[in-house]
Design a protein around this motif. Structure first.
Motif, PDB file in Angstrom:
ATOM      1  N   PRO A  53     -24.310  26.196  97.284  1.00  0.00           N
ATOM      2  CA  PRO A  53     -25.392  27.185  97.265  1.00  0.00           C
ATOM      3  C   PRO A  53     -24.876  28.610  97.072  1.00  0.00           C
ATOM      4  O   PRO A  53     -23.826  28.976  97.593  1.00  0.00           O
ATOM      5  CB  PRO A  53     -26.040  27.025  98.644  1.00  0.00           C
ATOM      6  N   GLY A  54     -25.620  29.380  96.315  1.00  0.00           N
ATOM      7  CA  GLY A  54     -25.312  30.795  96.146  1.00  0.00           C
ATOM      8  C   GLY A  54     -24.471  31.133  94.936  1.00  0.00           C
ATOM      9  O   GLY A  54     -24.335  32.310  94.581  1.00  0.00           O
ATOM     10  N   LEU A  55     -23.878  30.132  94.292  1.00  0.00           N
ATOM     11  CA  LEU A  55     -23.116  30.419  93.070  1.00  0.00           C
ATOM     12  C   LEU A  55     -24.062  30.872  91.952  1.00  0.00           C
ATOM     13  O   LEU A  55     -25.206  30.412  91.882  1.00  0.00           O
ATOM     14  CB  LEU A  55     -22.365  29.173  92.604  1.00  0.00           C
ATOM     15  N   PRO A  56     -23.591  31.718  91.038  1.00  0.00           N
ATOM     16  CA  PRO A  56     -24.421  32.113  89.904  1.00  0.00           C
ATOM     17  C   PRO A  56     -24.450  31.070  88.799  1.00  0.00           C
ATOM     18  O   PRO A  56     -24.900  31.341  87.693  1.00  0.00           O
ATOM     19  CB  PRO A  56     -23.744  33.401  89.421  1.00  0.00           C
ATOM     20  N   ALA A  57     -23.973  29.870  89.091  1.00  0.00           N
ATOM     21  CA  ALA A  57     -23.948  28.763  88.127  1.00  0.00           C
ATOM     22  C   ALA A  57     -23.933  27.469  88.923  1.00  0.00           C
ATOM     23  O   ALA A  57     -23.772  27.469  90.145  1.00  0.00           O
ATOM     24  CB  ALA A  57     -22.715  28.859  87.223  1.00  0.00           C
ATOM     25  N   SER A  58     -24.099  26.340  88.222  1.00  0.00           N
ATOM     26  CA  SER A  58     -24.054  25.048  88.914  1.00  0.00           C
ATOM     27  C   SER A  58     -22.658  24.766  89.452  1.00  0.00           C
ATOM     28  O   SER A  58     -22.500  24.136  90.502  1.00  0.00           O
ATOM     29  CB  SER A  58     -24.471  23.936  87.954  1.00  0.00           C
ATOM     30  N   SER A  59     -21.643  25.215  88.729  1.00  0.00           N
ATOM     31  CA  SER A  59     -20.263  25.101  89.190  1.00  0.00           C
ATOM     32  C   SER A  59     -19.448  26.208  88.552  1.00  0.00           C
ATOM     33  O   SER A  59     -19.813  26.746  87.504  1.00  0.00           O
ATOM     34  CB  SER A  59     -19.671  23.731  88.841  1.00  0.00           C
ATOM     35  N   VAL A  60     -18.343  26.542  89.211  1.00  0.00           N
ATOM     36  CA  VAL A  60     -17.380  27.511  88.679  1.00  0.00           C
ATOM     37  C   VAL A  60     -16.009  26.851  88.738  1.00  0.00           C
ATOM     38  O   VAL A  60     -15.614  26.319  89.783  1.00  0.00           O
ATOM     39  CB  VAL A  60     -17.370  28.827  89.472  1.00  0.00           C
ATOM     40  N   THR A  61     -15.307  26.884  87.626  1.00  0.00           N
ATOM     41  CA  THR A  61     -13.983  26.261  87.524  1.00  0.00           C
ATOM     42  C   THR A  61     -12.918  27.335  87.351  1.00  0.00           C
ATOM     43  O   THR A  61     -13.059  28.237  86.505  1.00  0.00           O
ATOM     44  CB  THR A  61     -13.935  25.283  86.344  1.00  0.00           C
ATOM     45  N   LEU A  62     -11.850  27.225  88.138  1.00  0.00           N
ATOM     46  CA  LEU A  62     -10.714  28.141  88.078  1.00  0.00           C
ATOM     47  C   LEU A  62      -9.475  27.356  87.659  1.00  0.00           C
ATOM     48  O   LEU A  62      -9.422  26.133  87.793  1.00  0.00           O
ATOM     49  CB  LEU A  62     -10.491  28.796  89.442  1.00  0.00           C
ATOM     50  N   TYR A  63      -8.453  28.062  87.156  1.00  0.00           N
ATOM     51  CA  TYR A  63      -7.238  27.434  86.648  1.00  0.00           C
ATOM     52  C   TYR A  63      -6.043  27.874  87.474  1.00  0.00           C
ATOM     53  O   TYR A  63      -5.871  29.065  87.760  1.00  0.00           O
ATOM     54  CB  TYR A  63      -6.998  27.821  85.190  1.00  0.00           C
ATOM     55  N   SER A  64      -5.181  26.914  87.838  1.00  0.00           N
ATOM     56  CA  SER A  64      -3.967  27.263  88.581  1.00  0.00           C
ATOM     57  C   SER A  64      -2.831  27.598  87.625  1.00  0.00           C
ATOM     58  O   SER A  64      -2.683  26.973  86.576  1.00  0.00           O
ATOM     59  CB  SER A  64      -3.558  26.120  89.518  1.00  0.00           C
ATOM     60  N   ASP A  65      -2.011  28.604  88.008  1.00  0.00           N
ATOM     61  CA  ASP A  65      -0.893  29.012  87.170  1.00  0.00           C
ATOM     62  C   ASP A  65       0.375  28.254  87.559  1.00  0.00           C
ATOM     63  O   ASP A  65       0.326  27.277  88.306  1.00  0.00           O
ATOM     64  CB  ASP A  65      -0.704  30.531  87.235  1.00  0.00           C
ATOM     65  N   GLU A  66       1.519  28.719  87.055  1.00  0.00           N
ATOM     66  CA  GLU A  66       2.760  27.974  87.283  1.00  0.00           C
ATOM     67  C   GLU A  66       3.163  27.951  88.757  1.00  0.00           C
ATOM     68  O   GLU A  66       3.963  27.113  89.175  1.00  0.00           O
ATOM     69  CB  GLU A  66       3.896  28.561  86.432  1.00  0.00           C
ATOM     70  N   THR A  67       2.629  28.861  89.559  1.00  0.00           N
ATOM     71  CA  THR A  67       2.912  28.856  90.996  1.00  0.00           C
ATOM     72  C   THR A  67       1.836  28.102  91.782  1.00  0.00           C
ATOM     73  O   THR A  67       1.864  28.092  93.017  1.00  0.00           O
ATOM     74  CB  THR A  67       3.007  30.296  91.543  1.00  0.00           C
ATOM     75  N   GLY A  68       0.894  27.500  91.063  1.00  0.00           N
ATOM     76  CA  GLY A  68      -0.188  26.776  91.722  1.00  0.00           C
ATOM     77  C   GLY A  68      -1.324  27.661  92.199  1.00  0.00           C
ATOM     78  O   GLY A  68      -2.296  27.169  92.781  1.00  0.00           O
ATOM     79  N   GLN A  69      -1.229  28.957  91.945  1.00  0.00           N
ATOM     80  CA  GLN A  69      -2.232  29.886  92.450  1.00  0.00           C
ATOM     81  C   GLN A  69      -3.392  30.029  91.467  1.00  0.00           C
ATOM     82  O   GLN A  69      -3.229  29.894  90.252  1.00  0.00           O
ATOM     83  CB  GLN A  69      -1.593  31.240  92.730  1.00  0.00           C
ATOM     84  N   PHE A  70      -4.554  30.336  92.020  1.00  0.00           N
ATOM     85  CA  PHE A  70      -5.758  30.547  91.222  1.00  0.00           C
ATOM     86  C   PHE A  70      -6.590  31.632  91.875  1.00  0.00           C
ATOM     87  O   PHE A  70      -6.428  31.932  93.070  1.00  0.00           O
ATOM     88  CB  PHE A  70      -6.566  29.244  91.110  1.00  0.00           C
ATOM     89  N   SER A  71      -7.477  32.242  91.114  1.00  0.00           N
ATOM     90  CA  SER A  71      -8.360  33.269  91.664  1.00  0.00           C
ATOM     91  C   SER A  71      -9.654  33.290  90.870  1.00  0.00           C
ATOM     92  O   SER A  71      -9.679  32.946  89.687  1.00  0.00           O
ATOM     93  CB  SER A  71      -7.696  34.650  91.623  1.00  0.00           C
ATOM     94  N   SER A  72     -10.715  33.695  91.529  1.00  0.00           N
ATOM     95  CA  SER A  72     -12.025  33.737  90.894  1.00  0.00           C
ATOM     96  C   SER A  72     -12.314  35.134  90.358  1.00  0.00           C
ATOM     97  O   SER A  72     -11.627  36.099  90.695  1.00  0.00           O
ATOM     98  CB  SER A  72     -13.112  33.341  91.899  1.00  0.00           C
ATOM     99  N   VAL A  73     -13.341  35.220  89.535  1.00  0.00           N
ATOM    100  CA  VAL A  73     -13.806  36.503  89.036  1.00  0.00           C
ATOM    101  C   VAL A  73     -14.874  37.032  89.986  1.00  0.00           C
ATOM    102  O   VAL A  73     -14.698  38.038  90.648  1.00  0.00           O
ATOM    103  CB  VAL A  73     -14.352  36.357  87.592  1.00  0.00           C
ATOM    104  N   ASP A  74     -16.005  36.359  90.055  1.00  0.00           N
ATOM    105  CA  ASP A  74     -17.089  36.741  90.953  1.00  0.00           C
ATOM    106  C   ASP A  74     -17.907  35.488  91.242  1.00  0.00           C
ATOM    107  O   ASP A  74     -18.426  34.862  90.322  1.00  0.00           O
ATOM    108  CB  ASP A  74     -17.961  37.822  90.310  1.00  0.00           C
TER     109      ASP A  74
END
Length: 592
Positions: A53-74
């Motif tokens: 609930p509350g997302l501006p879409a049905s789902s949001v997908t993020l990508y992990s980098d070579e260190t396994g880290q990921f971050s969202s936009v909004d």
């Protein structure tokens, strides 16, 4: 965030305490995190799929980098207490997630995944074709079978797996019969039922198949398609993956069951704001999506059962729409929602694409006419929007081939606004037409099964088209009428249906309808970046770019999605290195 060592129980307890403290609170937020395996090693190239609930879409997908880290936009007003997390990476499965709410660092998500050593779960259909050598059979199979659905789709894999002990000649007979049935189904879109009944068991005229295609496809599939899909050692995406803030926003439309968003456009709407627009072919709707909130609106086309198909904006802010089933074109004003209808095309036209310029907008010729292709008749036609006058012109057609098999497809207008290039998907041609003289001027023949499909044209009058059957991206000089280069997609069985040129960033975006990926090709560097998608059955038929943001829109448009809901997605490229803005001109093209 850099996580080392083994997770301590205290981290889990802190997460629970924070969740209780914030259980009644939603907030506009961003989210960061890391995904590691059971040995605490970073897992790169994973898709982290969030819903709730509350997302501006049905789902949001993020990508992990070579260190396994990921971050969202909004993530909008996301309810952190109700987050649902999935991952997608061939050879990995989700084990645990910990959401940690810290007033100093903000919310972080720690994910643990387990390597399975089996890429069968999570790999796209193209992975099962990777070991099969290139051949005419492979190219023709991909070109014709992935037109409506992926190959081998889960349904096809299920069928093939039941034939492990079946003699090859019996498999060949089965797949040949399946082709005849699919030809009948395709023709049913455009042909009255009483006429279809008389056509069986022959290949109907309104078919994407010719009779001799069966002699190529059926033995190829019988001899080469695996029958065991339980294990896959490896799937390699073939190029660097997206990271650094890239994201995919998916918008489901559960109110449109058994739906099909065929084409997508990006255009301004109310308030001068940018919206995504979709042609809902099965339900005859024009759909508008607000990317800021995810709000959806369905608008009725001017005619019922119209076969709404292609959407292309013009420089004045209108959206031009082809209506395949009623042989018409319409112009839509996104601000007033007023329609202008243009009728008078020949019966059985099955109007398909519209002429494009280098901005990805409607390309009007020197007389102010737009051009379209009548795929049901193998013609092109001009339309004068002022007078409504329509003129139709025949295109080359091989003796014995039907108009529908020839399949005139994409159209691109050169900067002189006189010369129009058309692809012919079925007969593997590029054709030039002089709009002022009203005649063909050049025909360029490609190899069988290559399958030039939709097109884009850049500021140098270079045409780009994906070769749907054989896999490369073709660069073609539209002035000299000669091929410049072919660039192999990272996955040669990706079935690249459509593409677009980002005129502000000098990038080509290409769909991978059989690889569940979108490819970015930076023109100066001649380099691909892969954006794997969170969904499956991702046959994409349009890939427009928002020129202001560089974001890419498309839809999952497989014809096999008879039980699912319509779905549009928006891809945010992230901060991966961009191509320079100072674009080449025609003088920089290589000479003979």
């Amino acid at each position: 965030m850099n996580r080392k060592g083994t997770k301590q129980p205290r981290s889990r307890l802190l997460s629970l305490a924070c969740l209780l403290a914030f259980s009644a609170q939603t907030q506009a937020l961003s989210l960061s995190g890391q995904i590691v395996d059971l040995q605490d090693r970073p897992v790169a190239g994973a898709l982290v799929i969030l819903s709730g609930p509350g997302l501006p879409a049905s789902s949001v997908t993020l990508y992990s980098d070579e260190t396994g880290q990921f971050s969202s936009v909004d993530l909008g007003q996301f309810d952190l207490t109700a987050v649902d997390t999935r991952i997608r990476k061939p050879g990995y499965e989700l084990m645990s997630t910990d959401l940690i709410l810290s007033p100093e660092a903000g919310p972080t998500l720690e994910i643990t995944a387990r390597g399975t050593g089996n890429h069968a779960e999570g790999a796209p259909p193209s992975a099962w074709l990777a070991a099969i050598p290139d051949s005419t059979g492979k190219r023709v199979t991909v070109k014709l079978c992935v037109a409506c659905h992926q190959f081998p789709s889960p349904k096809i894999r299920g069928i093939s797996s039941t034939m492990a002990q079946t003699p090859v000649e019996h498999r060949q007979a089965f797949w040949g019969g399946t082709m005849r049935y699919m030809a009948y189904i395709f023709a049913s879109y455009f042909t009255p039922t009483d006429q279809l009944d008389r056509m069986m068991p022959e290949y109907p005229a309104a078919s994407m198949f010719a009779a001799d295609d069966e002699a190529i496809i059926a033995p190829f599939v019988a001899q080469n398609l695996p029958t065991d899909f339980t294990h896959l050692d490896n799937y390699d995406y073939g190029a660097p993956l997206a990271t650094s803030g890239a994201a995919v926003y998916e918008y489901d439309m559960p109110w449109q069951p058994k739906g099909l968003i065929h084409d997508v456009a990006v255009a301004k709407g109310p308030g001068g704001l940018t919206y995504g627009w979709g042609a809902e072919a099965h339900h005859n709707k024009l759909v508008r999506i607000d990317p800021r909130s995810g709000e959806q609106r369905a608008i009725e086309p001017p005619l019922p059962h119209s076969g709404i198909h292609t959407l292309v904006p013009d420089s004045a802010g209108n959206i031009w729409v082809t209506l395949q089933f009623v042989n018409a074109i319409a112009r839509f004003n996104p601000t007033t929602e007023a329609w202008t209808l243009f009728e008078g095309f020949s019966d059985f036209s099955a109007i398909h694409s519209l002429s494009l310029n280098a901005r990805g907008e409607i390309g009007f010729d020197n007389q102010g006419r737009l051009w379209t292709n009548l795929i049901g008749l193998n013609r092109i036609a001009s339309l004068d929007p002022v007078t409504g006058k329509i003129e139709e012109f025949p295109l080359p057609q091989n003796e014995g081939d039907s108009a529908f098999y020839t399949q005139s497809y994409g159209l691109a207008l050169r900067s002189d606004r006189r010369h129009l290039w058309i692809t012919q998907l079925g007969t593997n041609r590029l054709v030039e037409f002089d709009t002022e003289a009203g005649k063909l001027t050049r025909v360029v023949q490609l190899e069988r099964g290559s399958g030039p499909r939709r097109v884009a044209i850049d500021n140098r009058d270079v045409i780009w088209t994906p070769l749907y059957g054989s896999g490369p991206l073709l660069e073609f000089d539209a002035v000299a009428g000669r091929e410049l280069a072919r660039y192999d997609l990272p996955d040669r069985a990706a079935a690249p249906y459509t593409l677009s040129w980002d005129h502000r960033r000098n990038r080509i975006w290409v769909s991978g309808g059989n690889s569940d990926s979108v490819y970015r090709f930076d023109v100066p560097q001649k380099q691909f970046t892969v954006y794997p998608l969170p969904g499956s059955e991702t046959v994409m038929r349009a890939l427009p770019v928002d020129p202001d943001t560089g974001e890419v829109w498309s839809s999952y448009a497989t014809q096999e999605n008879v039980e699912g809901a319509s779905r549009i997605f928006r891809l945010v490229p992230g901060s991966t290195p961009s191509a320079p803005i100072n674009l080449q001109t025609r003088s920089s093209l290589p000479s003979d």
